[in-house]
Write a protein that holds these residues in place. Structure first.
Motif, PDB file in Angstrom:
ATOM      1  N   THR A   3       0.867  -1.176   0.000  1.00 21.39           N
ATOM      2  CA  THR A   3       0.000   0.000   0.000  1.00 21.39           C
ATOM      3  C   THR A   3       0.903   1.224   0.000  1.00 21.39           C
ATOM      4  OG1 THR A   3      -1.948  -0.990   1.033  1.00 21.39           O
ATOM      5  CG2 THR A   3      -1.611   1.353   1.419  1.00 21.39           C
ATOM      6  N   GLN A  63      -3.308   3.979  -1.436  1.00 18.15           N
ATOM      7  CA  GLN A  63      -3.585   3.267  -2.682  1.00 18.15           C
ATOM      8  C   GLN A  63      -2.834   1.943  -2.754  1.00 18.15           C
ATOM      9  OE1 GLN A  63      -1.685   6.708  -4.562  1.00 18.15           O
ATOM     10  NE2 GLN A  63      -3.427   6.756  -5.958  1.00 18.15           N
ATOM     11  N   HIS A  65      -2.672  -1.523  -5.845  1.00 13.26           N
ATOM     12  CA  HIS A  65      -3.218  -2.135  -7.069  1.00 13.26           C
ATOM     13  C   HIS A  65      -4.345  -3.097  -6.720  1.00 13.26           C
ATOM     14  CE1 HIS A  65      -0.246  -0.479  -9.759  1.00 13.26           C
ATOM     15  NE2 HIS A  65       0.682  -0.783  -8.872  1.00 13.26           N
ATOM     16  N   GLY A  66      -5.468  -2.969  -7.429  1.00  4.45           N
ATOM     17  CA  GLY A  66      -6.587  -3.884  -7.264  1.00  4.45           C
ATOM     18  C   GLY A  66      -7.422  -3.667  -6.012  1.00  4.45           C
ATOM     19  N   LYS A  67      -7.205  -2.537  -5.315  1.00  8.95           N
ATOM     20  CA  LYS A  67      -7.947  -2.266  -4.083  1.00  8.95           C
ATOM     21  C   LYS A  67      -8.607  -0.898  -4.143  1.00  8.95           C
ATOM     22  CE  LYS A  67      -5.074  -4.979  -0.924  1.00  8.95           C
ATOM     23  NZ  LYS A  67      -4.409  -4.947   0.389  1.00  8.95           N
ATOM     24  N   SER A  69      -9.140   2.808  -3.162  1.00  8.78           N
ATOM     25  CA  SER A  69      -8.174   3.847  -2.801  1.00  8.78           C
ATOM     26  C   SER A  69      -8.918   4.971  -2.100  1.00  8.78           C
ATOM     27  CB  SER A  69      -7.484   4.398  -4.049  1.00  8.78           C
ATOM     28  OG  SER A  69      -6.744   3.403  -4.690  1.00  8.78           O
ATOM     29  N   ASN A  97      -9.505  -6.212  -0.141  1.00  2.53           N
ATOM     30  CA  ASN A  97      -9.967  -5.293  -1.187  1.00  2.53           C
ATOM     31  C   ASN A  97      -9.726  -3.819  -0.866  1.00  2.53           C
ATOM     32  OD1 ASN A  97     -11.838  -4.832   0.787  1.00  2.53           O
ATOM     33  ND2 ASN A  97     -13.625  -5.386  -0.433  1.00  2.53           N
ATOM     34  N   GLY A  98      -9.025  -3.541   0.220  1.00  5.47           N
ATOM     35  CA  GLY A  98      -8.747  -2.160   0.600  1.00  5.47           C
ATOM     36  C   GLY A  98      -9.747  -1.586   1.576  1.00  5.47           C
ATOM     37  N   PRO A 119     -11.165   0.315  -7.523  1.00  3.77           N
ATOM     38  CA  PRO A 119      -9.976  -0.073  -8.278  1.00  3.77           C
ATOM     39  C   PRO A 119     -10.223   0.077  -9.772  1.00  3.77           C
ATOM     40  CG  PRO A 119     -10.798  -1.903  -6.936  1.00  3.77           C
ATOM     41  CD  PRO A 119     -11.753  -0.782  -6.778  1.00  3.77           C
TER      42      PRO A 119
END
Length: 130
Positions: A3, A63, A65-67, A69, A97-98, A119
């Motif tokens: 992250t 942020q 990738h794939g999550k 933000s 998933n963030g 994402p």
């Protein structure tokens, strides 16, 4: 997964010009965040010149990738804020998933969320756009 904490180092809170400070509020917060994140696994930092959230400065983006933000802002450049941002980023890094449950948010970041972004699609075919 890593992250990233993207820190606006040009942020100036209201009244900054009257303080005579040698650095912007964003630079001060960036230094505190970088120090707090130094040994935190899966969390990295970077500075940018502007996140265009001047009315809510100081701003950072969280942020990966794939999550999901997030932009969080309206921080004072203080160690407590930096620690809360880094703790949240570590929880973000550990999530699938963030999304981090509210009950786990550090107190220092509650009330500071500005935006949430889904994402990006992995491929053009994943987009709903025609």
């Amino acid at each position: 997964m890593t992250t990233w904490i993207t820190i606006c180092d040009t942020c100036k809170r209201d009244g900054w010009d009257l303080t005579g400070a040698a650095q912007t509020d964003g630079e001060a917060l960036a230094a505190l965040i970088e120090d707090a994140a130094r040994d935190v696994p899966d969390v990295r930092t970077r500075r940018v010149a502007c996140l265009m959230g001047c009315k809510a400065g100081c701003n950072v983006a969280v942020q990966a990738h794939g999550k999901l933000s997030y932009t969080i802002g309206n921080f004072e450049p203080m160690a407590e804020a930096a620690a809360g941002i880094v703790t949240y980023a570590a929880l973000h890094a550990g999530s699938k998933n963030g999304q981090v449950p509210y009950r786990d948010w550090p107190q220092a970041i509650k009330g500071h969320f500005v935006t949430r972004h889904p994402p990006l699609p992995v491929a053009a075919s994943d987009s709903d756009a025609a």
